[in-house]
Design a protein around this motif. Structure first.
Motif, mmCIF file in Angstrom:
data_model
loop_
_atom_site.group_PDB
_atom_site.id
_atom_site.type_symbol
_atom_site.label_atom_id
_atom_site.label_comp_id
_atom_site.label_asym_id
_atom_site.label_seq_id
_atom_site.Cartn_x
_atom_site.Cartn_y
_atom_site.Cartn_z
ATOM 1 N N THR A 1 -25.958 -44.184 60.730
ATOM 2 C CA THR A 1 -27.721 -44.450 61.744
ATOM 3 C C THR A 1 -28.638 -44.682 60.763
ATOM 4 N N ASP A 2 -29.645 -45.217 60.883
ATOM 5 C CA ASP A 2 -30.889 -44.982 60.543
ATOM 6 C C ASP A 2 -31.158 -44.558 59.566
ATOM 7 N N GLU A 3 -31.693 -44.684 58.267
ATOM 8 C CA GLU A 3 -32.763 -43.954 57.344
ATOM 9 C C GLU A 3 -34.062 -44.310 57.527
ATOM 10 N N GLN A 4 -34.436 -42.813 57.429
ATOM 11 C CA GLN A 4 -36.313 -42.811 58.378
ATOM 12 C C GLN A 4 -37.111 -42.207 56.557
ATOM 13 N N PRO B 1 -26.331 -42.181 57.761
ATOM 14 C CA PRO B 1 -26.950 -42.887 56.430
ATOM 15 C C PRO B 1 -26.087 -43.557 55.206
ATOM 16 N N ASN C 1 -28.307 -50.296 53.933
ATOM 17 C CA ASN C 1 -27.748 -48.975 54.324
ATOM 18 C C ASN C 1 -26.944 -49.792 55.672
ATOM 19 N N ALA D 1 -28.551 -52.184 57.584
ATOM 20 C CA ALA D 1 -29.576 -53.648 57.309
ATOM 21 C C ALA D 1 -29.659 -53.680 55.843
ATOM 22 N N ASN E 1 -25.438 -53.788 67.988
ATOM 23 C CA ASN E 1 -26.725 -54.157 66.961
ATOM 24 C C ASN E 1 -24.907 -54.817 66.401
ATOM 25 N N THR F 1 -38.243 -47.119 57.602
ATOM 26 C CA THR F 1 -37.020 -46.672 58.007
ATOM 27 C C THR F 1 -35.815 -48.020 57.763
ATOM 28 N N ILE F 2 -34.695 -48.540 57.611
ATOM 29 C CA ILE F 2 -33.637 -48.516 56.824
ATOM 30 C C ILE F 2 -32.008 -48.339 57.693
ATOM 31 N N GLN F 3 -32.774 -49.483 59.239
ATOM 32 C CA GLN F 3 -31.386 -49.670 60.316
ATOM 33 C C GLN F 3 -30.035 -49.695 59.801
ATOM 34 N N ALA F 4 -29.237 -49.139 60.616
ATOM 35 C CA ALA F 4 -28.098 -49.177 60.380
ATOM 36 C C ALA F 4 -27.394 -50.317 59.848
#
Length: 192
Positions: free
Chosen positions: A133-136, A104, A129, A176, A25, A171-174
């Motif tokens: 890692t992603d934030e759920q 995150p 973020n 993003a 990514n 969800t905010i991807q790492a």
């Protein structure tokens, strides 16, 4: 005008080999510094939503380095020395970044132009973020002044509950970033 174009990306070096591989990514909103060694002038660029940057510069020798946004990342290389002697030139420079911890790291910023009595205003809420890692199930809570009437937003919201509006982001991807807007009207009975 003659120019040198530097472009590339910053990517999450998930396999820790410091090579951009298929499936890794890219990271948005990272700053890249370009320092001209002859003049000492500094130019900055920022990776866009796709993790890529582009900047036009004059000829010369440059030290190019990514600015690490927080202590969760370590760049594969701190900087690169590039010499551009040709009048028209382009260089591709990718920077890998490796996660030092798995978590995150959220940032939120809110802004609006000048507020005027009896008029409408649009608030822009930016979020990123910068973590690894992603934030759920992310959400943003905003407490607006009681002199504002909130009439809508570009995403669904709930509230106010005790003066606080809640905007569900999901969800905010790492790496993003995103934004939404909030429509408000300023009371006619407020002292300004």
């Amino acid at each position: 005008k003659f120019k040198n174009v530097f472009y590339g990306c910053i990517y999450d070096d998930s396999d820790i080999d410091c090579t951009l591989d298929l499936g890794e990514n890219t990271l948005s909103s990272w700053i890249i510094e370009f320092k001209h060694l002859g003049t000492g002038s500094i130019t900055y660029s920022t990776t866009d939503a796709t993790g890529f940057y582009s900047v036009d510069l004059d000829t010369g020798d440059y030290v190019i380095k990514p600015i690490v946004p927080n202590g969760l990342w370590s760049p594969c290389m701190d900087s690169v020395l590039v010499s551009s002697a040709n009048l028209v030139n382009s260089d591709t420079i990718h920077f890998g970044a490796q996660a030092l911890a798995q978590c995150p790291h959220l940032n939120v910023d809110i802004s609006t132009p000048i507020l005027r009595r009896c008029s409408s205003a649009v608030y822009t809420v930016n979020y990123c973020n910068g973590g690894t890692t992603d934030e759920q199930n992310a959400y943003i809570e905003v407490e607006f002044d009681t002199t504002l009437y909130i009439s809508g937003a570009s995403i669904p919201f709930t509230g106010p509950v005790n003066g606080i509006y809640t905007f569900n982001i999901g969800t905010i991807q790492a790496g993003a970033c995103g934004y939404f807007t909030v429509d408000a009207t300023v009371s006619c009975h407020v002292a300004m």
